[in-house]
Design a protein around this motif. Structure first.
Motif, PDB file in Angstrom:
ATOM      1  N   VAL A  53       0.822  -1.218   0.000  1.00 16.42           N
ATOM      2  CA  VAL A  53       0.000   0.000   0.000  1.00 16.42           C
ATOM      3  C   VAL A  53       0.849   1.258   0.000  1.00 16.42           C
ATOM      4  O   VAL A  53       0.321   2.368  -0.158  1.00 16.42           O
ATOM      5  CB  VAL A  53      -0.943   0.022   1.221  1.00 16.42           C
ATOM      6  N   GLY A  54       2.160   1.123   0.154  1.00 18.06           N
ATOM      7  CA  GLY A  54       3.038   2.277   0.264  1.00 18.06           C
ATOM      8  C   GLY A  54       3.328   2.961  -1.060  1.00 18.06           C
ATOM      9  O   GLY A  54       2.840   2.553  -2.122  1.00 18.06           O
ATOM     10  N   MET A 291       6.490   0.498   4.186  1.00 16.73           N
ATOM     11  CA  MET A 291       6.300   1.582   3.222  1.00 16.73           C
ATOM     12  C   MET A 291       7.616   2.173   2.746  1.00 16.73           C
ATOM     13  O   MET A 291       7.657   2.887   1.745  1.00 16.73           O
ATOM     14  CB  MET A 291       5.415   2.663   3.838  1.00 16.73           C
ATOM     15  N   LEU A 292       8.711   1.877   3.452  1.00 13.17           N
ATOM     16  CA  LEU A 292      10.030   2.355   3.031  1.00 13.17           C
ATOM     17  C   LEU A 292      10.623   1.512   1.911  1.00 13.17           C
ATOM     18  O   LEU A 292      11.489   1.961   1.170  1.00 13.17           O
ATOM     19  CB  LEU A 292      10.990   2.338   4.221  1.00 13.17           C
ATOM     20  N   VAL A 293      10.183   0.278   1.811  1.00 17.27           N
ATOM     21  CA  VAL A 293      10.829  -0.700   0.927  1.00 17.27           C
ATOM     22  C   VAL A 293      10.472  -0.431  -0.537  1.00 17.27           C
ATOM     23  O   VAL A 293       9.300  -0.278  -0.889  1.00 17.27           O
ATOM     24  CB  VAL A 293      10.420  -2.130   1.321  1.00 17.27           C
ATOM     25  N   ASN A 381      19.268   2.461  -0.984  1.00 18.09           N
ATOM     26  CA  ASN A 381      18.327   1.464  -1.507  1.00 18.09           C
ATOM     27  C   ASN A 381      18.645   0.051  -0.982  1.00 18.09           C
ATOM     28  O   ASN A 381      17.736  -0.720  -0.670  1.00 18.09           O
ATOM     29  CB  ASN A 381      18.364   1.461  -3.036  1.00 18.09           C
ATOM     30  N   GLY A 382      19.932  -0.278  -0.896  1.00 22.91           N
ATOM     31  CA  GLY A 382      20.311  -1.577  -0.356  1.00 22.91           C
ATOM     32  C   GLY A 382      19.894  -1.743   1.095  1.00 22.91           C
ATOM     33  O   GLY A 382      19.492  -2.827   1.522  1.00 22.91           O
ATOM     34  N   THR A 383      19.967  -0.655   1.851  1.00 28.44           N
ATOM     35  CA  THR A 383      19.563  -0.706   3.255  1.00 28.44           C
ATOM     36  C   THR A 383      18.065  -0.927   3.387  1.00 28.44           C
ATOM     37  O   THR A 383      17.605  -1.655   4.287  1.00 28.44           O
ATOM     38  CB  THR A 383      19.957   0.611   3.957  1.00 28.44           C
ATOM     39  N   LEU A 388      13.716  -5.169   4.890  1.00 26.54           N
ATOM     40  CA  LEU A 388      12.693  -6.156   4.560  1.00 26.54           C
ATOM     41  C   LEU A 388      13.197  -7.578   4.778  1.00 26.54           C
ATOM     42  O   LEU A 388      12.545  -8.395   5.446  1.00 26.54           O
ATOM     43  CB  LEU A 388      12.244  -5.975   3.107  1.00 26.54           C
ATOM     44  N   VAL A 389      14.387  -7.894   4.239  1.00 23.92           N
ATOM     45  CA  VAL A 389      14.916  -9.261   4.323  1.00 23.92           C
ATOM     46  C   VAL A 389      15.249  -9.634   5.765  1.00 23.92           C
ATOM     47  O   VAL A 389      14.899 -10.727   6.244  1.00 23.92           O
ATOM     48  CB  VAL A 389      16.158  -9.409   3.429  1.00 23.92           C
TER      49      VAL A 389
END
Length: 457
Positions: A53-54, A291-293, A381-383, A388-389
């Motif tokens: 939803v983000g 929502m950050l991912v 972006n990697g962070t 998430l992972v």
């Protein structure tokens, strides 16, 4: 009716506060139900729902100030619960183990992360050190899982909670030093000021707060007033921590430790604290993390994918090795070792804070006038993908370990059997105005591992 609907704004992202709040509540309700059907921990379900939803998914919700506000409250609530629910006797008994685990789970990721960023990714030493300090931190995202299974008093949980305080505090101090070096603003006066302000903060929370709490609980017995007062003390401590120059999560944890002595673990007030946190604030935090991912960063080029892969692999492997080494040093069970890794694997709040600070530090500019950042967009972006992972891995491992620990505790022979004792706990219910307090007292006196019933009189 048609005119009424046409007057509403349904453009994306949604801006109507009523629709936004309703959507978030339905996500909190249905995400755990849906993902539990496929054996996915509810925490991961909420994070994935946040991704969908983000702004990087269906763009139904914007990560605006309201989402950030509730997400921050949820993070502080997690740290507060960690301090409130921890067994202080177990915490003191394992303080040496906590210190060793805290150092291992900080130094291993820091050293390995610095080497990987410097030699594999080709960043400068200062950028590599800042990136590695992000590996060293962890957030207790999976703590609600341990709480749900009733294993929060296990020594592995106490070690993970204590280790969080060590890693996040040292990492954020390192962040302050590196950002000062990048801006050439670090001086002995900076460290003196930080040390003095931290001492003042600790003295206020540990010595002044108990006096205020004791007075309030004696003066006011209304359940709503007590709950609001508890929240007020949590966020006051968090603010004082920020004012002292340390992270707000440290203040929330310290407030939980102080309130630990005043809020019985089996009381109506504790039930309210757990209910509101698990029903509203903590899910908001998990959704805000999702929502950050931005999963699309993997297709933005080989550089972003390479950085993301190195960040994820180094962060998870070093945290696992730290937990495994601690398990071997202190002869913990294999399940306790997995619990240590599961709780310390998740990266979220402090990780994001470190990366955002590094991303916003400009150390120069290119020939075309483009800013040169201490940490570039590939790291950012990697962070986000690491969040998430790592939260997924941490939640799965914690859920599996918590189930085993809960089963092992249930299989233990009770220390006190109701059939073997002549003692009985009688609760006087003659006066309605004190009946609730008497029940709380009876539950508090009831042995933890006992089949002894409570009798109402």
């Amino acid at each position: 009716m048609i005119a009424l609907l046409s007057s509403l704004d349904f453009s994306l992202p949604l801006t109507n506060p009523v629709i936004i709040f309703a959507l978030v509540l339905f996500i909190i309700l249905f995400a755990p139900i849906i993902f539990s059907k496929i054996k996915v921990p509810h925490i991961i379900g909420l994070i994935i729902a946040g991704v969908l939803v983000g702004p990087h998914g269906l763009n139904l919700l914007k990560r605006d100030t309201s989402i950030v506000l509730f997400g921050t409250v949820g993070l502080l609530y997690i740290m507060f619960l960690a301090g409130l629910e921890i067994d202080l006797a177990e915490f003191k008994k394992n303080r040496k183990k906590i210190f060793v685990f805290g150092l291992l789970t900080f130094l291993l990721p820091l050293i390995c992360g610095t080497l990987a960023a410097y030699y594999i990714l080709g960043y400068s030493f200062l950028s590599s050190l800042l990136l590695a300090s992000m590996f060293s931190t962890h957030t207790l995202v999976a703590y609600p899982i341990a709480s749900k299974y009733g294993v929060i008093r296990n020594r592995a949980v106490a070690m993970a909670v204590g280790g969080t305080m060590i890693t996040d505090t040292v990492a954020l101090l390192l962040l302050a030093a590196i950002s000062g070096m990048a801006k050439e603003q670090v001086s002995p006066a900076f460290w003196v000021q930080l040390g003095l302000s931290s001492i003042v903060f600790v003295c206020i929370v540990l010595f002044l707060f108990p006096v205020i709490i004791r007075w309030f609980f004696k003066k006011f017995e209304d359940s709503v007033s007590q709950y609001v007062f508890v929240l007020g003390m949590v966020f006051l401590a968090s603010f004082l921590a920020e004012a002292a120059g340390i992270e707000a999560i440290i203040g929330a944890f310290f407030s939980g430790l102080v309130l630990n002595r005043f809020v019985p673990h089996t009381s109506a007030l504790m039930n309210r604290i757990n209910f509101v946190g698990n029903a509203l604030f903590i899910p908001f935090f998990l959704i805000s993390v999702g929502m950050l991912v931005d999963v699309k960063v993997l297709v933005k080029g080989l550089g972003a994918a390479k950085v993301a892969a190195v960040i994820i692999v180094v962060a998870l492997i070093t945290k696992y090795v730290a937990a495994w080494a601690t398990q071997k040093i202190f002869k913990l069970t294999a399940t306790e070792g997995k619990m240590l890794f599961g709780l310390s694997a998740s990266h979220a709040a402090a990780t994001l804070a470190i990366i955002l600070v590094g991303y916003n530090i400009i150390i120069g500019e290119t020939a075309t006038g483009e800013p040169i950042r201490l940490l570039d967009e590939d790291v950012l972006n990697g962070t986000i993908l690491l969040i998430l992972v790592s939260c997924g891995v941490g939640s799965f491992v914690t859920e599996k370990a918590a189930k085993k620990l809960a089963l092992q505790e249930n299989e233990q022979v009770p220390e006190i059997e109701g059939e073997e004792t002549k003692e009985k706990i009688l609760i006087s219910l003659a006066y309605a105005e004190i009946a609730t307090d008497m029940v709380d007292l009876g539950v508090l006196l009831h042995p933890k591992k006992s089949n002894l019933p409570l009798y109402g009189v």
